[in-house]
Design an enzyme around this catalytic site. Structure first.
Site, PDB file in Angstrom:
ATOM      1  N   HIS A 233       0.923   5.817  -0.898  1.00 27.17           N
ATOM      2  CA  HIS A 233       0.184   7.046  -1.197  1.00 27.17           C
ATOM      3  C   HIS A 233       0.920   7.784  -2.318  1.00 27.17           C
ATOM      4  O   HIS A 233       1.031   8.987  -2.320  1.00 27.17           O
ATOM      5  CB  HIS A 233       0.094   7.935   0.041  1.00 27.17           C
ATOM      6  CG  HIS A 233      -0.772   7.366   1.121  1.00 27.17           C
ATOM      7  ND1 HIS A 233      -0.912   7.942   2.355  1.00 27.17           N
ATOM      8  CD2 HIS A 233      -1.532   6.258   1.166  1.00 27.17           C
ATOM      9  CE1 HIS A 233      -1.725   7.228   3.105  1.00 27.17           C
ATOM     10  NE2 HIS A 233      -2.113   6.195   2.399  1.00 27.17           N
TER      11      HIS A 233
ATOM     12  N   HIS B 178      -8.320   7.313  -1.252  1.00 26.38           N
ATOM     13  CA  HIS B 178      -7.250   6.811  -0.368  1.00 26.38           C
ATOM     14  C   HIS B 178      -5.929   6.644  -1.103  1.00 26.38           C
ATOM     15  O   HIS B 178      -5.012   7.428  -0.927  1.00 26.38           O
ATOM     16  CB  HIS B 178      -7.720   5.490   0.254  1.00 26.38           C
ATOM     17  CG  HIS B 178      -6.824   4.980   1.319  1.00 26.38           C
ATOM     18  ND1 HIS B 178      -7.136   3.918   2.124  1.00 26.38           N
ATOM     19  CD2 HIS B 178      -5.592   5.389   1.724  1.00 26.38           C
ATOM     20  CE1 HIS B 178      -6.149   3.704   2.969  1.00 26.38           C
ATOM     21  NE2 HIS B 178      -5.202   4.577   2.747  1.00 26.38           N
TER      22      HIS B 178
ATOM     23  N   TYR C  69       8.430 -12.137 -21.647  1.00 25.17           N
ATOM     24  CA  TYR C  69       9.346 -11.012 -21.432  1.00 25.17           C
ATOM     25  C   TYR C  69      10.549 -11.380 -20.542  1.00 25.17           C
ATOM     26  O   TYR C  69      10.442 -12.213 -19.627  1.00 25.17           O
ATOM     27  CB  TYR C  69       8.594  -9.850 -20.782  1.00 25.17           C
ATOM     28  CG  TYR C  69       9.500  -8.724 -20.323  1.00 25.17           C
ATOM     29  CD1 TYR C  69       9.786  -8.541 -18.964  1.00 25.17           C
ATOM     30  CD2 TYR C  69      10.124  -7.886 -21.237  1.00 25.17           C
ATOM     31  CE1 TYR C  69      10.635  -7.536 -18.539  1.00 25.17           C
ATOM     32  CE2 TYR C  69      10.976  -6.878 -20.822  1.00 25.17           C
ATOM     33  CZ  TYR C  69      11.227  -6.707 -19.470  1.00 25.17           C
ATOM     34  OH  TYR C  69      12.090  -5.721 -19.057  1.00 25.17           O
TER      35      TYR C  69
ATOM     36  N   ASP D 142       0.925  -4.477 -20.334  1.00 20.63           N
ATOM     37  CA  ASP D 142       1.909  -5.490 -19.900  1.00 20.63           C
ATOM     38  C   ASP D 142       1.659  -5.929 -18.462  1.00 20.63           C
ATOM     39  O   ASP D 142       1.534  -7.103 -18.155  1.00 20.63           O
ATOM     40  CB  ASP D 142       3.321  -4.908 -19.969  1.00 20.63           C
ATOM     41  CG  ASP D 142       3.848  -4.759 -21.383  1.00 20.63           C
ATOM     42  OD1 ASP D 142       4.860  -4.044 -21.540  1.00 20.63           O
ATOM     43  OD2 ASP D 142       3.252  -5.332 -22.318  1.00 20.63           O
TER      44      ASP D 142
ATOM     45  N   HIS E 193       0.863  -1.173   0.000  1.00 22.40           N
ATOM     46  CA  HIS E 193       0.000   0.000   0.000  1.00 22.40           C
ATOM     47  C   HIS E 193       0.910   1.238   0.000  1.00 22.40           C
ATOM     48  O   HIS E 193       1.887   1.293   0.742  1.00 22.40           O
ATOM     49  CB  HIS E 193      -0.895   0.034   1.225  1.00 22.40           C
ATOM     50  CG  HIS E 193      -1.618   1.333   1.412  1.00 22.40           C
ATOM     51  ND1 HIS E 193      -2.272   1.977   0.380  1.00 22.40           N
ATOM     52  CD2 HIS E 193      -1.776   2.129   2.514  1.00 22.40           C
ATOM     53  CE1 HIS E 193      -2.814   3.087   0.847  1.00 22.40           C
ATOM     54  NE2 HIS E 193      -2.528   3.208   2.124  1.00 22.40           N
TER      55      HIS E 193
HETATM   56  O1  LIG Z   1      -3.225   5.038   4.643  1.00 24.40           O
HETATM   57  C1  LIG Z   1      -2.985   4.585   5.751  1.00 24.40           C
HETATM   58  C2  LIG Z   1      -3.825   3.513   6.334  1.00 24.40           C
HETATM   59  O2  LIG Z   1      -4.473   2.877   5.261  1.00 24.40           O
HETATM   60  C3  LIG Z   1      -1.730   4.969   6.464  1.00 24.40           C
HETATM   61  O3  LIG Z   1      -1.931   5.166   7.740  1.00 24.40           O
HETATM   62  C4  LIG Z   1      -0.724   3.898   6.031  1.00 24.40           C
HETATM   63  O4  LIG Z   1      -0.319   4.355   4.771  1.00 24.40           O
HETATM   64  C5  LIG Z   1       0.458   3.734   6.947  1.00 24.40           C
HETATM   65  O5  LIG Z   1      -0.011   3.188   8.137  1.00 24.40           O
HETATM   66  P1  LIG Z   1       0.911   2.175   8.963  1.00 24.40           P
HETATM   67  O6  LIG Z   1       2.169   2.928   9.343  1.00 24.40           O
HETATM   68  O7  LIG Z   1       1.233   0.984   8.083  1.00 24.40           O
HETATM   69  O8  LIG Z   1       0.052   1.818  10.159  1.00 24.40           O
END
Ligand SMILES: O=C(CO)[C@@H](O)[C@@H](O)COP(=O)(O)O
Length: 245
Positions: free
Chosen positions: A122, A185, A239, A145, A120
């Site tokens: 940002h 998000h 590839y 791709d 995950h």
């Molecule tokens: O976007 C969020 C939760 O989804 C952030 O708080 C996350 O990127 C980081 O949180 P953590 O440090 O992993 O608890």
């Protein structure tokens, strides 16, 4: 009905303990790729990886501790959790909490057995598309791709329970994409392991930026579905140094 006692790492079979230790090293190392590739600010973002299954032990995954600086992440402070998202007695301090996205990662691991790693971030361009609730159109060969079509948007969900995980699964379960832009998000990516999920996060941000720049001068044209299918098949199966079937 009494629930099973929380697993204690040092009570697990020796080869499973070694698999946990290797997964911790891998996950700690891969976290460094997020700031290195400009995908996170401060402590945002997280990486996890499933521990290889063991016939005599619980199913486990490893994830970063919540809110800890990337400079301070080590194999030793990577948190070990069951697929219910519960931290086990893993040798870290009792008050060291796993990522706030632990429930989301756990939900995906429970419902998508083919997923071995998750990320995950940002990252700014992909997160801007998520802010607009807009899928990234498949207008580039790199998108075909790696993602096999448009990069989809998942539903807005609050943090800390199964909601985000449910949104990721309902969006990606029957989809070729390894990335989903969770509305309002940011991107979550999956892969056969954490390294594949990190790669998907890097390419998701790269394509989000390129398509954003292209759209400053008009709407780029989406590739044909036939070409998308051909590009995806080549990249996934031929590839690089893959041996041709
Ligand atoms: O976007 C969020 C939760 O989804 C952030 O708080 C996350 O990127 C980081 O949180 P953590 O440090 O992993 O608890």
């Amino acid at each position: 009905m009494t629930s099973a006692p929380d697993p204690v790492l040092t009570d697990l079979p020796q080869d499973l303990q070694e698999a946990v230790a290797q997964t911790r090293r891998t996950v700690a190392e891969l976290h460094a790729e997020l700031p290195r590739n400009g995908l996170v600010a401060w402590t945002a973002g997280n990486v996890s990886q499933r521990v290889p299954a063991h016939q005599d032990g619980p199913e486990l995954f490893v994830i970063k501790p919540s809110g800890v600086s990337y400079d301070d992440l080590t194999a030793e402070n990577m948190v070990v959790c069951t697929l219910d998202g519960a931290k086990i007695d893993d040798g870290t301090a009792d008050d060291l909490k796993p990522s706030s996205d632990t429930a989301a990662h756990a939900y995906v691991y429970r419902h998508m057995p083919e997923v071995g790693g998750m990320v995950h971030t940002h990252s700014p361009y992909a997160t801007a598309w998520a802010a607009r609730h807009e899928p990234i159109p498949c207008v580039l060969t790199m998108i075909a791709d790696e993602f096999g079509g448009d990069i989809p948007v998942g539903p807005f969900a609050l943090i800390g329970d199964d909601s985000i995980g449910q949104g990721i699964v309902e969006t990606l379960q029957n989809h070729r994409s390894k990335a989903v832009l969770m509305a309002g998000h940011g991107p979550f990516t999956i892969g056969k392991d954490a390294k594949a999920a990190v790669k998907a996060a890097v390419l998701c941000e790269e394509t989000a930026m390129t398509v954003h720049v292209a759209r400053q001068h008009g709407e780029p044209e989406r590739l044909s579905q036939e070409d998308i299918d051909k590009l995806f098949a080549r990249y996934q199966n031929v590839y690089g140094q893959k041996k041709s079937a």
